[in-house]
Design a protein around this motif. Structure first.
Motif, PDB file in Angstrom:
ATOM      1  N   ILE A   1      -4.182   5.949  -8.577  1.00  0.00           N
ATOM      2  CA  ILE A   1      -3.537   6.372  -7.332  1.00  0.00           C
ATOM      3  C   ILE A   1      -4.569   6.983  -6.386  1.00  0.00           C
ATOM      4  O   ILE A   1      -4.620   6.650  -5.192  1.00  0.00           O
TER       5      ILE A   1
ATOM      6  N   THR B   1      -0.785  -0.519  -5.466  1.00  0.00           N
ATOM      7  CA  THR B   1      -1.197   0.414  -4.421  1.00  0.00           C
ATOM      8  C   THR B   1      -0.179   1.552  -4.337  1.00  0.00           C
ATOM      9  O   THR B   1       0.966   1.422  -4.783  1.00  0.00           O
ATOM     10  N   TYR B   2      -0.624   2.645  -3.731  1.00  0.00           N
ATOM     11  CA  TYR B   2       0.269   3.793  -3.576  1.00  0.00           C
ATOM     12  C   TYR B   2       1.479   3.451  -2.718  1.00  0.00           C
ATOM     13  O   TYR B   2       2.612   3.818  -3.045  1.00  0.00           O
TER      14      TYR B   2
ATOM     15  N   TRP C   1       1.734  13.701  -5.186  1.00  0.00           N
ATOM     16  CA  TRP C   1       1.807  12.463  -4.411  1.00  0.00           C
ATOM     17  C   TRP C   1       3.208  11.851  -4.376  1.00  0.00           C
ATOM     18  O   TRP C   1       3.474  10.959  -3.571  1.00  0.00           O
TER      19      TRP C   1
ATOM     20  N   ASP D   1      -6.833   4.302  -4.883  1.00  0.00           N
ATOM     21  CA  ASP D   1      -6.272   3.568  -3.748  1.00  0.00           C
ATOM     22  C   ASP D   1      -6.367   4.387  -2.463  1.00  0.00           C
ATOM     23  O   ASP D   1      -6.709   3.850  -1.401  1.00  0.00           O
TER      24      ASP D   1
ATOM     25  N   ALA E   1       0.562  13.170  -0.012  1.00  0.00           N
ATOM     26  CA  ALA E   1      -0.474  12.130  -0.011  1.00  0.00           C
ATOM     27  C   ALA E   1      -1.220  12.125   1.317  1.00  0.00           C
ATOM     28  O   ALA E   1      -2.433  11.862   1.367  1.00  0.00           O
TER      29      ALA E   1
END
Length: 515
Positions: free
Chosen positions: A36, A495-496, A347, A39, A353
């Motif tokens: 995470i 991907t996040y 996150w 990314d 994030a």
């Protein structure tokens, strides 16, 4: 694992110029602990960086053990980003801190993101078990003694007295027991009581199971030491005797006016006061309701309702023959679970994030000033995407009727998602994965599902192998079993942004349906 820093230190010393001047890749070498974070860093760094993560996709950062290849990546790094707040396995943090070259930025994003308006929430634990949870804790930082996040506290059992055998153990991934106290095989001072020692980083605590083979009064002597670094001799932190009333009236123990019988408590090493005590939190309110208890005046109750049958699994034969009854205080949390006072999974709230990305941007500008314009442009574009993502997650989850926004899963990784997007975190699988879940455990989970009319439960793909109980209850109650991502990517979600969209859509699709 202990020898890796020494091995790689020699490697680094032998090829220092190659590390500093990568002939094959002139990009900034960025190391992250998890996929995470990898990314997020890629989106900020763009073509000017090469990003590598220590914990591979699909692995659990709470339990991952770094390899020699991971250590090599640490040695080559120009900047390192960890989450920390005790998210990562301590071996990952030690490998990172011990092998980064001098002067390389080593950034803990969860702590640093607070300056960028990240929202942090305390890790308040459920206290609904029928017996006390008893873990081990390190309180304070030990900064006055030179301790840091790579230091270790050694909490050792040195003597046990009682009518039977006693054990303290953790159930790690896939149900394997890891011992910290076993009174039946003696206590060996010659090896520093290594076989009866729990090792924790500063300001952390861990849950564990405590088992007793016979009723009666047990007394366990424990001592603590602080290992500031591998080169220094451990510093004594004190010694105490802890008393357990197992299957007998705790008030009958002479000289023990205080009884701990419920909620959460820990055998605690205080690094700042250099002493041991019991820290209890019967109401589950965190620091506001914690209270210190003197072990010389306090007895820990292990009631008759803590009687459990030894399961047939051969891994638990140390407790006795299958079907034999033992008294057991439950571990309470699935798997190996060392953590601090703050929930580290920031996150799961996209706003956090965003704070991570801002901190990554400013760190990369400091490492590579020539790329400042690129990093700021990349970050600005990505932050706009994250703003849109936050709105999408919020709007998607808002489509779930409020009465159905209940998340039942196996891993306490979604507190930030719950707080930010109005989802109630309503249940876990079992408080005691060390043995087969009790009828009371299953009944509590089943009653929660029925009372709340929950149509689905959620499993993280990388933890599916540990989730047999939840899938069995879901089958019995005719529930959907739906995926949700917490700590790690896989082949489907890489991907996040994909992860957060997937989670929002999975929650909406699975919780909006009628059972």
């Amino acid at each position: 694992m202990v020898v890796l820093p020494l091995v790689v230190a020699l490697l680094a010393g032998g090829c220092r110029s190659e590390v500093a001047l990568s002939s094959h890749d002139q990009r900034v070498q960025v190391l992250t602990t998890t996929g995470i974070l990898r990314d997020l860093a890629r989106n900020v760094g763009g073509d000017r960086v090469r990003v590598t993560s220590m914990v591979p996709d699909g692995a659990d950062p709470h339990s991952y053990e770094p390899s020699l290849r991971d250590i090599r990546d640490v040695v080559y790094a120009d900047v390192a980003f960890s989450n920390y707040l005790l998210l990562e396995e301590q071996a990952v943090i030690k490998a990172l801190d011990a092998n980064l070259r001098d002067g390389v930025p080593n950034v803990s994003l969860a702590e640093g993101a607070v300056k960028y308006a990240a929202d942090i929430i305390p890790l308040v634990e459920d206290v609904s078990l029928d017996t006390i949870w008893l873990g081990m804790r390190v309180r304070g930082t030990g900064a006055a003694l030179g301790a840091n996040r790579s230091s270790e506290v050694l909490l050792s059992a040195t003597r046990a007295d009682g009518p039977g055998r006693m054990f303290a153990y953790l159930t790690e991934s896939f149900g394997n027991p890891s011992f910290y106290v076993d009174s039946g095989d003696g206590f060996d001072p010659a090896n520093g009581y290594r076989d009866d020692t729990a090792t924790l980083p500063p300001d952390a605590h861990t849950h564990m199971s405590w088992a007793f083979t016979e009723p009666g009064v047990y007394r366990l002597t424990m001592q603590a030491r602080l290992a500031v670094d591998p080169q220094s001799a451990p510093v004594p932190m004190g010694e105490q005797v802890f008393t357990f009333a197992v299957g007998v009236d705790p008030h009958s123990v002479p000289g023990m006016p205080e009884v701990l019988s419920g909620g959460h408590a820990d055998v605690t090493v205080d690094l700042d006061q250099r002493r041991l005590y019991l820290l209890a939190d019967p109401e589950g309110g965190g620091e506001a309701t914690q209270r210190v208890h003197d072990p010389a005046r306090t007895v820990i109750e292990v009631p008759n309702k803590a009687l459990l049958e030894v399961p047939g699994d051969r891994r638990f034969r140390f407790l006795g023959r299958p079907g034999t009854q033992v008294y057991q205080l439950p571990q309470a949390v699935l798997g190996k679970h060392v953590h601090g006072e703050i929930d580290p999974h920031l996150w799961q709230n996209v706003r956090n994030a965003i704070a991570y990305v801002q901190l990554i941007r400013d760190t990369l500008v400091g490492v590579d000033p020539e790329g400042a314009a690129d990093y700021r442009a990349n970050a600005s574009a990505y932050l706009r995407q994250l703003e849109e993502l936050d709105t999408y997650v919020r709007d998607t989850i808002a489509q779930i009727p409020p009465s159905r926004r209940h998340l039942v899963t196996t891993h306490d990784a979604f507190g930030y998602l719950g707080k930010a997007y109005d989802v109630q975190i309503s249940g876990f699988v079992t408080p005691n994965p060390a043995a087969e879940p009790s009828l009371a455990d299953r009944r509590r989970l089943t009653e929660t599902i029925r009372n709340l009319n929950i149509p689905a439960v959620f499993l993280e793909p990388n933890l599916a192998a540990r989730s047999a109980t939840l899938t069995e209850v879901a089958r019995e109650e005719d529930l959907q079993v739906c995926p949700i991502y917490g700590d790690a990517f896989d082949r489907d979600v890489t991907t996040y942004a994909e992860m957060m969209r997937f989670n929002a859509e999975s929650l909406r699709d699975c919780l909006s349906t009628n059972k």
